[in-house]
Design a protein around this motif. Structure first.
Motif, mmCIF file in Angstrom:
data_model
loop_
_atom_site.group_PDB
_atom_site.id
_atom_site.type_symbol
_atom_site.label_atom_id
_atom_site.label_comp_id
_atom_site.label_asym_id
_atom_site.label_seq_id
_atom_site.Cartn_x
_atom_site.Cartn_y
_atom_site.Cartn_z
ATOM 1 N N GLY A 277 0.808 -1.210 0.000
ATOM 2 C CA GLY A 277 0.000 0.000 0.000
ATOM 3 C C GLY A 277 0.841 1.259 0.000
ATOM 4 N N LYS A 278 0.399 2.276 -0.743
ATOM 5 C CA LYS A 278 1.163 3.525 -0.875
ATOM 6 C C LYS A 278 0.282 4.723 -0.567
ATOM 7 C CE LYS A 278 2.321 2.907 -5.134
ATOM 8 N NZ LYS A 278 2.940 3.170 -6.456
ATOM 9 N N LEU A 279 0.856 5.687 0.104
ATOM 10 C CA LEU A 279 0.239 6.992 0.285
ATOM 11 C C LEU A 279 1.138 8.020 -0.369
ATOM 12 C CD1 LEU A 279 -1.889 8.906 1.629
ATOM 13 C CD2 LEU A 279 -0.287 9.086 3.538
ATOM 14 N N ILE A 280 0.633 8.721 -1.373
ATOM 15 C CA ILE A 280 1.404 9.737 -2.081
ATOM 16 C C ILE A 280 0.815 11.098 -1.745
ATOM 17 C CG2 ILE A 280 2.221 10.563 -4.312
ATOM 18 C CD1 ILE A 280 3.120 7.739 -3.626
ATOM 19 N N ARG A 281 1.610 11.924 -1.102
ATOM 20 C CA ARG A 281 1.170 13.291 -0.807
ATOM 21 C C ARG A 281 1.503 14.174 -2.009
ATOM 22 N NH1 ARG A 281 -0.158 15.061 4.303
ATOM 23 N NH2 ARG A 281 -0.016 13.522 5.999
ATOM 24 N N THR A 282 0.491 14.776 -2.580
ATOM 25 C CA THR A 282 0.691 15.586 -3.786
ATOM 26 C C THR A 282 0.724 17.078 -3.488
ATOM 27 O OG1 THR A 282 -1.696 15.714 -4.209
ATOM 28 C CG2 THR A 282 -0.494 13.849 -5.163
ATOM 29 N N ASP A 283 0.654 17.456 -2.230
ATOM 30 C CA ASP A 283 0.509 18.879 -1.907
ATOM 31 C C ASP A 283 1.813 19.549 -1.500
ATOM 32 O OD1 ASP A 283 0.476 18.740 1.386
ATOM 33 O OD2 ASP A 283 -0.466 17.003 0.429
ATOM 34 N N ARG A 284 2.905 18.780 -1.332
ATOM 35 C CA ARG A 284 4.121 19.372 -0.793
ATOM 36 C C ARG A 284 5.084 19.733 -1.921
ATOM 37 N NH1 ARG A 284 4.863 15.538 4.592
ATOM 38 N NH2 ARG A 284 2.773 15.986 5.415
#
Length: 648
Positions: free
Chosen positions: A557-564
């Motif tokens: 499972g992956k969590l990609i933060r696109t806001d930084r």
């Protein structure tokens, strides 16, 4: 009331007016009496009696339907009397017609002898205490044409007039009669073919008034539904007049189980809207026609359809039928007993067996205490739900298809305190939920299962009304290969039994986009995001609402933060789950999952699209495997010298 026009012509001309009876007085009496009639002008304002002719000798007045004597120049040597003038708005043309003969009846009289030839005449009754209007041969009288005699079935009050009228061109034979309820019309002996019937109620006190036509029984097949045989005149039948709105009480629908009456409507109408006034009605509706009927009430707090517990669903479309281009609106559906049912029991709106549901509109509806509030057919296109609220159901909304459940718009709909799921979806494509509200007493808000793509929630609100979410559960679950977007979701007062409960859970190969979430009043136990298997969550969290400490990754499972974003390039922060031995991104890191931070030096490689591989692969100390696409050349590059990374 009828307007009467006439003119006065005198025998000898005068110098002033010629042969016009200018200014002459005209007095109107009830026929055979010295009682002056009440007269009205064109605006139906009372005027004096007598009236005066104008300068051309013309005069006009309005008067109640009846038979009158009209006297000109009363009391003068020039007096003229027009007797037994029939003035009625049943007239089809002209300004009134004269009876062949009018006879005043005495007390108890039943034999009437006319002195003129009455062949081809109709007979009318007029008088105080009588049911004025046409009387019917073989019902109200018998007729001996050769003797010009009428024998009445019953006598009338003394002073009543009977008139013989031959010129039926002046008489409208379509006669409207008024009855309190249907049984009164059925037993009436005063009906004739061509009459119209207006009912106050179908059954006393239960509404259902409307228009019926009187026809010959030989031309129809009575069914005691919309075609009812007469008993007062057995040769006649009553036929309910159809309109675009089908009045439910006119068919006998009331607060006693009216399932059969609703079935009658379905069997006898090929289209239209069933109209329910304010009030409580009992029964279930199953449509038997190809495109089915819609339903409309006076409002979800005014019109109530209660379904008996023995019934499966309140509204059902059976197999082989479609629900197409129609509406259900402005009413509330209840399951009798007012206790939450299990998901496998009755449903509020049940479309599961329909061949298809297309361009249907559900508006301003509440669905209460059902196993499922609303369940779609598996083949459905371009339907819309507006302000549909499901309360205390096992499952509030259920959309289950296999790729043919497409293009729905759901606006301002509300799930309140279900026991299993607020919303369950599987095999759906291109659904948009605008301002969707969900209030939970412990059940999950949303469960999106197999193969659902293009599912978008705009400004949804997920609120914990009462209770807590259970152990090892979540408010929102996205699974299988579904793709779901949540724009501006709000979680209000979420609470959990323990720290095994999450707001979002993504599993299998699901892809979830979360944009600008908001959490209000969460308790300490509630966790934020769980990503497992090969699922990916793309998180845009500009307000840093999601706490990294409350994020869990399992498997790949992956969590990609696109806001930084940093000033000199693109930076991705997140977590990658890694179960490959020796694949940690730097020496000395032994725990999984692994935090990472990756940036591209845009000065060296130009514009690029960065992709993190599902498995982090060590390429040597201080390096990790990262793929980027050079958008200028279209070439993929794995050159580690263009990649800056570090463990966080």
């Amino acid at each position: 009331m009828r307007t009467y026009n006439n003119s006065i012509v005198i025998k000898f001309d005068t110098t002033a007016t010629g042969n016009a009876g200018a200014g002459k007085p005209v007095t109107v009496y009830e026929a055979g009496t010295v009682t002056k009639a009440e007269l009205f002008n064109a605006a139906e304002q009372t005027i004096t009696n007598p009236i005066n002719a104008d300068n051309e000798g013309n005069y006009s007045f309005k008067v109640a339907n009846g038979i009158y004597d009209i006297v000109i120049d009363q009391g003068l040597p020039t007096q003229v009397k027009i007797e037994n003038e029939l003035i009625t708005d049943a007239a089809g043309g002209g300004s009134g017609s004269s009876a062949i003969e009018t006879i005043q009846l005495t007390s108890g009289q039943v034999l009437v002898q006319f002195t003129v030839n009455t062949e081809g005449a109709s007979f009318y009754i007029n008088g105080t205490g009588a049911d004025n209007g046409r009387i019917l041969e073989s019902v109200n009288y018998s007729y001996n044409q050769s003797l010009n005699q009428v024998t009445l079935t019953n006598s009338y009050p003394s002073g009543t007039y009977i008139s013989a009228i031959r010129d039926t061109g002046y008489i409208n034979e379509d006669y409207v009669r008024y009855f309190d309820e249907l049984s009164d019309a059925v037993t009436s002996t005063k009906l004739a073919d061509g009459d119209k019937i207006y009912l106050e109620d179908r059954t006393a006190g239960n509404g259902g008034g409307g228009m019926w036509s009187v026809v010959l029984a030989s031309t129809v097949t009575p069914n005691n539904k919309d075609i009812v045989a007469c008993t007062g005149v057995p040769t006649l039948a009553l036929v309910l007049r159809k309109a675009s709105y089908i009045d439910a009480p006119s068919w006998g629908v009331n607060d006693i189980d009216s399932t059969q009456e609703l079935t009658n409507i379905a069997e006898k109408n090929t289209g239209g809207i069933i109209r329910f006034p304010s009030g409580l009605f009992t029964g279930k509706f199953t449509s038997f026609n190809q495109y089915t009927l819609g339903m409309e009430g006076d409002g979800e707090v005014s019109t109530f359809l209660v379904t008996p517990l023995s019934s499966d669903s309140a509204f059902t479309v059976p197999a082989t039928k479609e629900f197409r281009s129609t509406t259900i609106k402005s009413m509330a559906f209840y399951q009798e007993g007012f206790a939450t049912q299990s998901v496998g029991t009755g449903k509020g709106i049940d479309l599961t067996d329909a061949v298809t549901t297309v361009n249907a509109h559900f508006q301003d509806i509440s669905l209460n205490w059902f196993g499922v509030g609303y369940e779609s057919s598996s083949n459905a296109f371009s339907n819309q739900l507006d302000n549909v609220r499901a309360n205390f159901c096992g499952e509030s909304f259920r959309f289950v298809g296999s790729g043919q459940l497409i293009n729905h718009t759901i606006n301002n709909c509300y799930s309140s305190q279900p026991t299993v799921n607020g919303l369950f979806m599987s095999g759906c494509k291109n659904f948009v939920f605008n301002a969707y509200n969900s209030g939970s007493a412990g059940a999950p808000h949303v469960n999106i299962a197999l193969g659902s793509f293009g599912i978008i929630f705009n400004s949804p609100n997920f609120e914990q009304d009462t209770g807590t979410l259970g152990t090892n559960t979540e408010a929102i679950r996205c699974q299988s290969d579904s793709e779901v977007t949540f724009n501006y979701p709000t979680f209000a007062a979420p609470s959990a039994v323990d720290s095994t409960t999450y707001l979002f859970r993504a599993m299998n190969t699901a892809v979830v986009y979360i944009n600008d979430p908001k959490i209000i009043g969460a308790d300490a136990n509630i966790q934020h995001i769980l990503v497992q298997d090969n699922a990916v969550v793309y998180l845009n969290d500009p307000k840093n609402v999601i706490d990294d400490a409350k994020v869990t990754l399992i498997g790949n499972g992956k969590l990609i933060r696109t806001d930084r974003v940093i000033a000199n390039g693109f930076t991705a922060f997140g977590k990658i789950s890694n179960h490959t031995a020796g694949a940690n991104i730097s020496t000395g890191l032994t725990t999984v999952p692994v935090d990472y931070e990756v940036a591209i030096d845009f000065a060296s490689i130009g514009d690029a699209v960065l992709t993190i591989e599902p498995q982090v692969t060590a390429l040597g100390t201080g390096t990790m495997k990262v793929r980027y696409l050079n958008t200028a050349t279209g070439a993929e590059n794995f050159n580690p010298y263009d990649i800056i990374w570090k463990a966080r």
